[in-house]
Motif scaffolding. Structure first.
Motif, PDB file in Angstrom:
ATOM      1  N   GLY A  96      -2.397  -2.170  -8.780  1.00  0.00           N
ATOM      2  CA  GLY A  96      -3.314  -2.486  -7.702  1.00  0.00           C
ATOM      3  C   GLY A  96      -3.778  -1.227  -7.006  1.00  0.00           C
ATOM      4  O   GLY A  96      -3.541  -0.108  -7.445  1.00  0.00           O
ATOM      5  N   SER A  97      -4.474  -1.425  -5.895  1.00  0.00           N
ATOM      6  CA  SER A  97      -4.975  -0.270  -5.172  1.00  0.00           C
ATOM      7  C   SER A  97      -4.907  -0.528  -3.691  1.00  0.00           C
ATOM      8  O   SER A  97      -4.750  -1.660  -3.239  1.00  0.00           O
ATOM      9  N   GLY A  98      -5.018   0.538  -2.908  1.00  0.00           N
ATOM     10  CA  GLY A  98      -5.071   0.398  -1.467  1.00  0.00           C
ATOM     11  C   GLY A  98      -3.860  -0.286  -0.894  1.00  0.00           C
ATOM     12  O   GLY A  98      -2.713  -0.010  -1.254  1.00  0.00           O
ATOM     13  N   ALA A  99      -4.109  -1.218   0.036  1.00  0.00           N
ATOM     14  CA  ALA A  99      -3.024  -1.886   0.742  1.00  0.00           C
ATOM     15  C   ALA A  99      -2.118  -2.650  -0.206  1.00  0.00           C
ATOM     16  O   ALA A  99      -0.886  -2.672  -0.027  1.00  0.00           O
ATOM     17  N   ASP A 100      -2.684  -3.304  -1.234  1.00  0.00           N
ATOM     18  CA  ASP A 100      -1.864  -4.082  -2.164  1.00  0.00           C
ATOM     19  C   ASP A 100      -0.832  -3.199  -2.861  1.00  0.00           C
ATOM     20  O   ASP A 100       0.324  -3.590  -3.020  1.00  0.00           O
ATOM     21  N   ALA A 101      -1.241  -1.997  -3.292  1.00  0.00           N
ATOM     22  CA  ALA A 101      -0.312  -1.100  -3.969  1.00  0.00           C
ATOM     23  C   ALA A 101       0.791  -0.638  -3.020  1.00  0.00           C
ATOM     24  O   ALA A 101       1.949  -0.496  -3.420  1.00  0.00           O
ATOM     25  N   LEU A 102       0.422  -0.419  -1.756  1.00  0.00           N
ATOM     26  CA  LEU A 102       1.425   0.000  -0.780  1.00  0.00           C
ATOM     27  C   LEU A 102       2.466  -1.092  -0.564  1.00  0.00           C
ATOM     28  O   LEU A 102       3.672  -0.836  -0.618  1.00  0.00           O
ATOM     29  N   TYR A 103       2.005  -2.319  -0.323  1.00  0.00           N
ATOM     30  CA  TYR A 103       2.952  -3.421  -0.113  1.00  0.00           C
ATOM     31  C   TYR A 103       3.785  -3.673  -1.360  1.00  0.00           C
ATOM     32  O   TYR A 103       4.975  -4.013  -1.278  1.00  0.00           O
ATOM     33  N   ASP A 104       3.185  -3.479  -2.525  1.00  0.00           N
ATOM     34  CA  ASP A 104       3.917  -3.642  -3.776  1.00  0.00           C
ATOM     35  C   ASP A 104       5.094  -2.671  -3.836  1.00  0.00           C
ATOM     36  O   ASP A 104       6.228  -3.056  -4.153  1.00  0.00           O
ATOM     37  N   ALA A 105       4.846  -1.400  -3.508  1.00  0.00           N
ATOM     38  CA  ALA A 105       5.920  -0.396  -3.540  1.00  0.00           C
ATOM     39  C   ALA A 105       6.985  -0.693  -2.491  1.00  0.00           C
ATOM     40  O   ALA A 105       8.183  -0.553  -2.750  1.00  0.00           O
ATOM     41  N   ILE A 106       6.563  -1.111  -1.313  1.00  0.00           N
ATOM     42  CA  ILE A 106       7.525  -1.411  -0.242  1.00  0.00           C
ATOM     43  C   ILE A 106       8.486  -2.513  -0.666  1.00  0.00           C
ATOM     44  O   ILE A 106       9.712  -2.402  -0.476  1.00  0.00           O
ATOM     45  N   HIS A 107       7.966  -3.563  -1.256  1.00  0.00           N
ATOM     46  CA  HIS A 107       8.814  -4.707  -1.582  1.00  0.00           C
ATOM     47  C   HIS A 107       9.547  -4.566  -2.911  1.00  0.00           C
ATOM     48  O   HIS A 107      10.531  -5.271  -3.146  1.00  0.00           O
ATOM     49  N   ARG A 108       9.104  -3.634  -3.775  1.00  0.00           N
ATOM     50  CA  ARG A 108       9.836  -3.383  -5.021  1.00  0.00           C
ATOM     51  C   ARG A 108      10.948  -2.367  -4.836  1.00  0.00           C
ATOM     52  O   ARG A 108      11.864  -2.301  -5.661  1.00  0.00           O
ATOM     53  N   ARG A 109      10.890  -1.573  -3.788  1.00  0.00           N
ATOM     54  CA  ARG A 109      11.858  -0.497  -3.572  1.00  0.00           C
ATOM     55  C   ARG A 109      13.294  -1.039  -3.552  1.00  0.00           C
ATOM     56  O   ARG A 109      13.579  -2.074  -2.971  1.00  0.00           O
ATOM     57  N   ARG A 110      14.179  -0.322  -4.208  1.00  0.00           N
ATOM     58  CA  ARG A 110      15.599  -0.675  -4.215  1.00  0.00           C
ATOM     59  C   ARG A 110      16.442   0.585  -4.053  1.00  0.00           C
ATOM     60  O   ARG A 110      16.000   1.690  -4.383  1.00  0.00           O
ATOM     61  N   ASP A 111      17.659   0.404  -3.553  1.00  0.00           N
ATOM     62  CA  ASP A 111      18.633   1.489  -3.494  1.00  0.00           C
ATOM     63  C   ASP A 111      19.378   1.443  -4.819  1.00  0.00           C
ATOM     64  O   ASP A 111      20.268   0.611  -5.010  1.00  0.00           O
TER      65      ASP A 111
END
Length: 251
Positions: free
Chosen positions: A30-45
């Motif tokens: 995706g691009s823009g805001a969608d890509a940002l939210y995608d990374a935020i919610h996929r992030r894991r420790d």
């Protein structure tokens, strides 16, 4: 300290009841805001999914540039990044971390001890490299604009750089794991960090097989995520916020 954190429909702030996205490996889409939210919610420790494959130099450069682009109090940029790939150094740190795991485990009993026994706390030896992020409180002195009333504002700035790095790494298809089972003096001596400069985070970084859908501590039953509504207050502490979208309010 950080705790353990997908494609599909990424939940947006105006649709809290939308499906939780599914974690996956690979770069964000995706691009823009969608890509940002995608990374935020996929992030894991990440702890156990590192492949050990090398990180391309251009990718490493981009995630470090993202970290260095973080906001900082008084534009002090009080962070530094130490890239650690030496096997002897990593093994020495790993041994230290395992000792601290034993120290913590000794404080537990019963079911809590049993649950902790199944939790992996690091990916030090499996990750491609480690990045140690430090904090220099003297950076920008004698007058750091904006820090006179909140001494920890510089430390907060370093944490913003770490989050930038983490999200950029996720967008690039990499995993990051924050190791917190260590004593700061040990890391200072191990890496030759000058007195007065704090090692804030030891991050394990590298390609992964996948990102877990559910954070490790939830999967192991150690902790549960708080609902958003329990963390949002209106006007004063514990003020009920009736402006939250339907589906995210307290019952």
């Amino acid at each position: 300290m950080p705790s353990h954190h997908d494609t599909g429909t990424t939940p947006r702030p105006d649709s809290p009841a939308s499906p939780v996205p599914t974690a996956r490996s690979g770069p964000a889409t995706g691009s823009g805001a969608d890509a940002l939210y995608d990374a935020i919610h996929r992030r894991r420790d990440v702890r156990g999914q590192f492949t050990g494959a090398p990180i391309p130099a251009d990718v490493l450069g981009r995630i470090l540039a993202a970290a260095h682009a973080a906001p900082s109090v008084g534009l002090s940029q009080p962070w530094d990044f130490i890239r650690v790939t030496d096997d002897r150094t990593r093994r020495a740190f790993h041994a230290h971390v395992q000792h601290e795991r034993t120290v913590f485990a000794a404080t537990l009993a019963g079911e809590r001890a049993e649950r902790f026994g199944g939790i992996r706390i690091d990916g030090i030896l499996a990750a491609s490299m480690s990045l140690v992020v430090t904090y220099d409180p003297a950076r920008g002195e004698p007058a750091v604009l904006g820090r006179h009333a909140i001494a920890d504002a510089g430390l907060y700035s370093v944490c913003l750089a770490i989050e930038n790095l983490w999200l950029a790494a996720t967008a690039e298809g990499l995993g990051v794991g924050w190791v917190s089972f260590y004593r700061e003096p040990f890391v200072q001596e191990l890496l030759g960090i000058p007195a007065g400069i704090r090692p804030v985070a030891w991050l394990c970084v590298g390609p992964v097989t996948h990102l877990e859908t559910t954070p490790d501590l939830e999967r192991h039953g150690w902790a549960r995520r708080r609902p958003l509504a329990d963390a949002v207050h209106a006007e004063r502490w514990r003020g009920r916020d009736d402006q939250l979208p339907v589906g995210s309010r307290r019952g």
